[in-house]
Scaffold this active site. Structure first.
Site, PDB file in Angstrom:
ATOM      1  N   PRO A   9      -7.299  -6.423  -4.227  1.00 34.94           N
ATOM      2  CA  PRO A   9      -7.337  -7.013  -5.565  1.00 34.94           C
ATOM      3  C   PRO A   9      -6.565  -6.221  -6.614  1.00 34.94           C
ATOM      4  O   PRO A   9      -6.566  -4.988  -6.615  1.00 34.94           O
ATOM      5  CB  PRO A   9      -8.827  -7.052  -5.907  1.00 34.94           C
ATOM      6  N   ASN A  10      -5.915  -6.984  -7.459  1.00 30.02           N
ATOM      7  CA  ASN A  10      -5.173  -6.516  -8.623  1.00 30.02           C
ATOM      8  C   ASN A  10      -3.858  -5.803  -8.284  1.00 30.02           C
ATOM      9  O   ASN A  10      -3.092  -5.487  -9.187  1.00 30.02           O
ATOM     10  CB  ASN A  10      -6.046  -5.625  -9.525  1.00 30.02           C
ATOM     11  N   ARG A  17       0.582  -3.552 -14.741  1.00 29.11           N
ATOM     12  CA  ARG A  17      -0.755  -3.104 -15.147  1.00 29.11           C
ATOM     13  C   ARG A  17      -0.827  -1.586 -15.154  1.00 29.11           C
ATOM     14  O   ARG A  17      -0.264  -0.936 -14.285  1.00 29.11           O
ATOM     15  CB  ARG A  17      -1.831  -3.669 -14.219  1.00 29.11           C
ATOM     16  N   TYR A  22      -0.304   3.413 -12.130  1.00 27.68           N
ATOM     17  CA  TYR A  22       0.287   2.731 -10.984  1.00 27.68           C
ATOM     18  C   TYR A  22       1.805   2.644 -11.005  1.00 27.68           C
ATOM     19  O   TYR A  22       2.404   2.136 -10.059  1.00 27.68           O
ATOM     20  CB  TYR A  22      -0.318   1.324 -10.861  1.00 27.68           C
ATOM     21  N   ASN A  71      -4.330  -0.791   1.337  1.00 30.48           N
ATOM     22  CA  ASN A  71      -4.882  -0.393   0.052  1.00 30.48           C
ATOM     23  C   ASN A  71      -5.827  -1.515  -0.352  1.00 30.48           C
ATOM     24  O   ASN A  71      -5.388  -2.560  -0.824  1.00 30.48           O
ATOM     25  CB  ASN A  71      -3.781  -0.196  -0.983  1.00 30.48           C
ATOM     26  N   ALA A  74     -10.277  -1.833  -5.267  1.00 30.38           N
ATOM     27  CA  ALA A  74     -11.681  -1.534  -5.574  1.00 30.38           C
ATOM     28  C   ALA A  74     -12.618  -1.848  -4.412  1.00 30.38           C
ATOM     29  O   ALA A  74     -13.705  -1.269  -4.327  1.00 30.38           O
ATOM     30  CB  ALA A  74     -12.114  -2.288  -6.821  1.00 30.38           C
ATOM     31  N   HIS A  77     -14.374   0.940  -2.314  1.00 32.24           N
ATOM     32  CA  HIS A  77     -15.595   1.613  -2.736  1.00 32.24           C
ATOM     33  C   HIS A  77     -16.839   0.748  -2.603  1.00 32.24           C
ATOM     34  O   HIS A  77     -17.941   1.227  -2.859  1.00 32.24           O
ATOM     35  CB  HIS A  77     -15.439   2.074  -4.185  1.00 32.24           C
ATOM     36  N   GLU A  95      -5.827   4.077   5.433  1.00 35.11           N
ATOM     37  CA  GLU A  95      -6.219   3.731   4.069  1.00 35.11           C
ATOM     38  C   GLU A  95      -5.294   4.470   3.111  1.00 35.11           C
ATOM     39  O   GLU A  95      -5.100   5.674   3.248  1.00 35.11           O
ATOM     40  CB  GLU A  95      -7.668   4.157   3.844  1.00 35.11           C
ATOM     41  N   HIS A  97      -3.961   4.954  -1.169  1.00 37.77           N
ATOM     42  CA  HIS A  97      -4.187   4.732  -2.599  1.00 37.77           C
ATOM     43  C   HIS A  97      -3.000   5.293  -3.359  1.00 37.77           C
ATOM     44  O   HIS A  97      -2.484   6.362  -3.022  1.00 37.77           O
ATOM     45  CB  HIS A  97      -5.477   5.415  -3.062  1.00 37.77           C
ATOM     46  N   ILE A  98      -2.578   4.584  -4.365  1.00 40.22           N
ATOM     47  CA  ILE A  98      -1.453   4.990  -5.190  1.00 40.22           C
ATOM     48  C   ILE A  98      -1.841   6.203  -6.036  1.00 40.22           C
ATOM     49  O   ILE A  98      -1.115   7.189  -6.108  1.00 40.22           O
ATOM     50  CB  ILE A  98      -0.991   3.819  -6.079  1.00 40.22           C
ATOM     51  N   SER A  99      -3.004   6.126  -6.646  1.00 38.03           N
ATOM     52  CA  SER A  99      -3.469   7.225  -7.498  1.00 38.03           C
ATOM     53  C   SER A  99      -4.310   8.198  -6.681  1.00 38.03           C
ATOM     54  O   SER A  99      -4.761   7.882  -5.580  1.00 38.03           O
ATOM     55  CB  SER A  99      -4.304   6.679  -8.659  1.00 38.03           C
ATOM     56  N   ARG A 104     -10.157  10.475 -10.705  1.00 39.74           N
ATOM     57  CA  ARG A 104     -10.552   9.315 -11.501  1.00 39.74           C
ATOM     58  C   ARG A 104     -12.068   9.211 -11.575  1.00 39.74           C
ATOM     59  O   ARG A 104     -12.774  10.166 -11.300  1.00 39.74           O
ATOM     60  CB  ARG A 104      -9.894   8.064 -10.923  1.00 39.74           C
ATOM     61  N   ARG A 108     -15.021   6.100  -7.620  1.00 39.70           N
ATOM     62  CA  ARG A 108     -13.834   6.023  -6.759  1.00 39.70           C
ATOM     63  C   ARG A 108     -13.770   7.166  -5.751  1.00 39.70           C
ATOM     64  O   ARG A 108     -12.906   7.184  -4.895  1.00 39.70           O
ATOM     65  CB  ARG A 108     -12.560   6.023  -7.603  1.00 39.70           C
TER      66      ARG A 108
END
Length: 139
Positions: A9-10, A17, A22, A71, A74, A77, A95, A97-99, A104, A108
């Site tokens: 999602p997103n 965004r 990101y 990825n 959300a 989690h 798995e 993740h960009i960040s 964070r 997360r």
């Protein structure tokens, strides 16, 4: 070699965004760069904002692809269902993740998926996907 990249999602909003987290690039632009860099790898891409569709995609490709770079956004989690789908298939999943999720919000810091995945890569921007792909090339 066939690698499936799955975004949750997103992540369809990459490049527009929260650019400070990101980045400025859309995933489509980055995907073309990956395909040019690895011409001998068949890289498929799928994105959905819907948990069940991500599970369906894992089931669809989970016995015929060489690897998945995922990825889950959300859902990382929160989703026992995606973790169960990863555990149920034969295709290994990395798995990504960009960040750096550990810099964070506290929620997360825990992944529901990690225990079912071959490994986790976080915090390298879009290059997290490249690193995930390369993990299949060296193993």
């Amino acid at each position: 070699m066939k690698i499936q990249i799955i975004n949750g999602p997103n992540l369809n909003l990459l490049g527009v965004r929260e650019k400070s987290i990101y980045g400025n690039s859309s995933f489509d632009v980055y995907l073309e760069e990956l395909r040019k860099r690895y011409p001998d790898v068949e890289i498929e891409y799928y994105q959905s904002n819907i948990e069940g569709e991500l599970i369906n995609k894992l089931h669809e490709i989970g016995f015929s692809f060489d690897g998945v770079v995922m990825n889950a956004g959300a859902y990382t989690h929160t989703s026992v269902a995606i973790a169960d789908a990863i555990a149920a298939i034969n295709t290994p999943v990395i798995e990504v993740h960009i960040s750096n999720v550990y810099k964070r919000e506290e929620f997360r810091h825990h992944s529901m998926l990690a225990a079912s995945c071959r490994g986790v890569i976080a915090g390298f921007g879009l290059d997290s996907y490249r690193l995930g792909l390369e993990s299949f090339l060296i193993s």
